[in-house]
Design an enzyme around this catalytic site. Structure first.
Site, PDB file in Angstrom:
ATOM      1  CB  SER A 193      31.345  -3.418 -38.030  1.00 53.37           C
ATOM      2  OG  SER A 193      32.480  -2.846 -37.421  1.00 53.37           O
ATOM      3  CG  ASP A 227      35.831   0.135 -44.305  1.00 52.42           C
ATOM      4  OD1 ASP A 227      36.741  -0.075 -43.473  1.00 52.42           O
ATOM      5  OD2 ASP A 227      34.636  -0.122 -44.078  1.00 52.42           O
ATOM      6  CG  HIS A 253      35.107  -2.385 -41.013  1.00 57.08           C
ATOM      7  ND1 HIS A 253      34.536  -1.221 -41.462  1.00 57.08           N
ATOM      8  CD2 HIS A 253      34.593  -2.609 -39.785  1.00 57.08           C
ATOM      9  CE1 HIS A 253      33.706  -0.750 -40.539  1.00 57.08           C
ATOM     10  NE2 HIS A 253      33.725  -1.573 -39.513  1.00 57.08           N
TER      11      HIS A 253
END
Ligand SMILES: *[C@@H]1O[C@H](CO)[C@@H](O)[C@H](O)[C@H]1NC(C)=O
Ligand SMILES: *[C@@H]1O[C@H](CO)[C@@H](O)[C@H](O)[C@H]1NC(C)=O
Ligand SMILES: *[C@@H]1O[C@H](CO)[C@@H](O)[C@H](O)[C@H]1NC(C)=O
Length: 368
Positions: free
Chosen positions: A42, A348, A351
């Site tokens: 991610s 978040d 990340h």
């Protein structure tokens, strides 16, 4: 870590000088590459997990993801651009197509991003054999398979060695961080670092296989990024707290033993990269450091323009020093974003913000 090979050092100096000449404009005069092929999870995914059935419709596809730069959720796990985006912009490369968003040679000619949010380095069967459950059925080996499929598409038939060499020489390979999910699942499964540490040689081994595959296909320039400071992740700081005094690093507030797993990973990774440089002197292999830039801003946030709570997630909820709680996970209805994400390191709780990504990319570009 063994010293850089003379050839690589010469290449780095050359690029450093070229970059210097353009420092005012921040853009490079000559595009040195036509495209990027990127891999990872991610931290590098620019749209695959939003399409993959196992993860489609996840929180990253909702506001306020993307609010700072794209002004809409872009499939990236950040408020804006990722490290890869800053590298692509600075080198004036076209934005790579997320692999799952394309199907034809035309879709892929300008570069491909194979990174998938939630991807592990190790395959699910191996992780299961260690008692670790993963959730996203994409491993680094899948991304290598996808790359080989794309290469075949781009070359078309009949196979043409000269054409392949030309494509590969003008392609930048960006191996984004991979392995964080493996370590994170291991730590959450076990709570002690023994299990996570035992994965290091296996994870470095599968990264090595992926690099060798790219080199065998003709890759000439690669950036291989290391592990982030795992112990500074708001999610893990929240889920695995401890009362013991030495549990937390004094300067950063991060979990010392978790960061040591990341450091071990980075040492083993660099050892492996040195071996590859010796064995493949025609390929430039750059190490991309994700660890030190992040620890640097977390330890002295004010000095770099960040706010006073560098371990708190910007988007989420629950308050406290980490502002992390799954009930308020960013992108879900109860979550709220902080007023100025450019002063946060973590977007978040897992990340980074665009601001942190820009800071990391700046360091990486100095060597590229
Ligand atoms: C990844 O590779 C495994 C085989 O190693 C395969 O079973 C799985 O379907 C692949 N995943 C995707 C999303 O293609
Ligand atoms: C964690 O892993 C270690 C070995 O690495 C093992 O001895 C211990 O029992 C495990 N603990 C839990 C709670 O699974
Ligand atoms: C997360 O928030 C919920 C709802 O307010 C609360 O019940 C729960 O205890 C919180 N969890 C943690 C770890 O603080």
């Amino acid at each position: 870590m063994a010293p850089f090979s003379g050839l690589l050092l010469a290449a780095l100096l050359l690029v450093a000088v070229t970059g210097e000449a353009d420092a005012g404009g921040t853009k490079y005069r000559l595009a040195r590459y036509d495209r990027v092929f990127s891999f990872g999870d991610s931290l590098t995914d620019t749209g695959n997990s939003a399409i993959l059935p196992a993860t489609a419709g996840g929180p990253f596809t909702n506001a306020p993801y993307g609010q700072t730069h794209f002004k809409r959720p872009s499939g990236r796990a950040s408020d804006g651009r990722l490290v890869l985006d800053f590298i692509v912009e600075s080198l004036r490369l076209p934005q790579p197509t997320p692999y799952l968003a394309g199907s034809t040679a035309e879709d892929f000619r300008q570069g491909v991003n194979f990174a998938v949010g939630g991807a592990t380095a190790l395959d699910m069967a191996f992780l299961q054999s260690k008692g670790i459950t993963s959730f996203v059925p994409v491993f680094l080996s899948n991304q290598t398979t996808w790359f080989n499929d794309v290469l075949h598409l781009l070359l078309a038939s009949p196979r043409n060695g000269q054409r392949q060499r030309k494509i590969m020489a003008r392609s930048l390979f960006y191996f984004g961080e991979i392995g964080f999910n493996d370590y994170s699942f291991a730590l959450k499964t076990n709570g002690t670092v023994g299990l996570a540490e035992s994965l290091v040689p296996h994870i470095v081994g599968v990264i090595r296989s992926a690099l060798i595959d790219a080199i065998a296909a003709g890759a000439r320039t690669m950036v291989v990024t290391g592990m982030i400071p795992i112990g500074c992740e708001p999610e893990l700081l929240t889920m695995l707290p401890s009362g013991a005094g030495s549990y937390y690093d004094k300067a950063s507030g991060c979990i010392t033993r978790f960061n040591q797993v990341a450091q071990l990973h980075n040492r083993e990774l660099n050892r492996m990269l040195c071996e590859l440089r010796r064995a493949h002197p025609r390929t430039s292999i750059h190490y991309g450091d994700l660890y030190h830039p992040v620890v640097t801003i977390i330890s002295s946030p004010g000095k770099y323009g960040f706010g006073g709570m560098p371990l708190a997630a910007c988007c989420g909820g629950g308050g406290g020093p980490y502002n992390f709680n799954f009930t308020f996970f960013c992108g879900t209805p109860l979550a709220r974003a902080c007023t100025d994400p450019s002063r946060s390191v973590s977007w978040d709780g897992i990340h980074y913000t665009e601001a942190a990504n820009r800071f990391i990319a700046r360091g990486m570009l100095r060597g590229l």
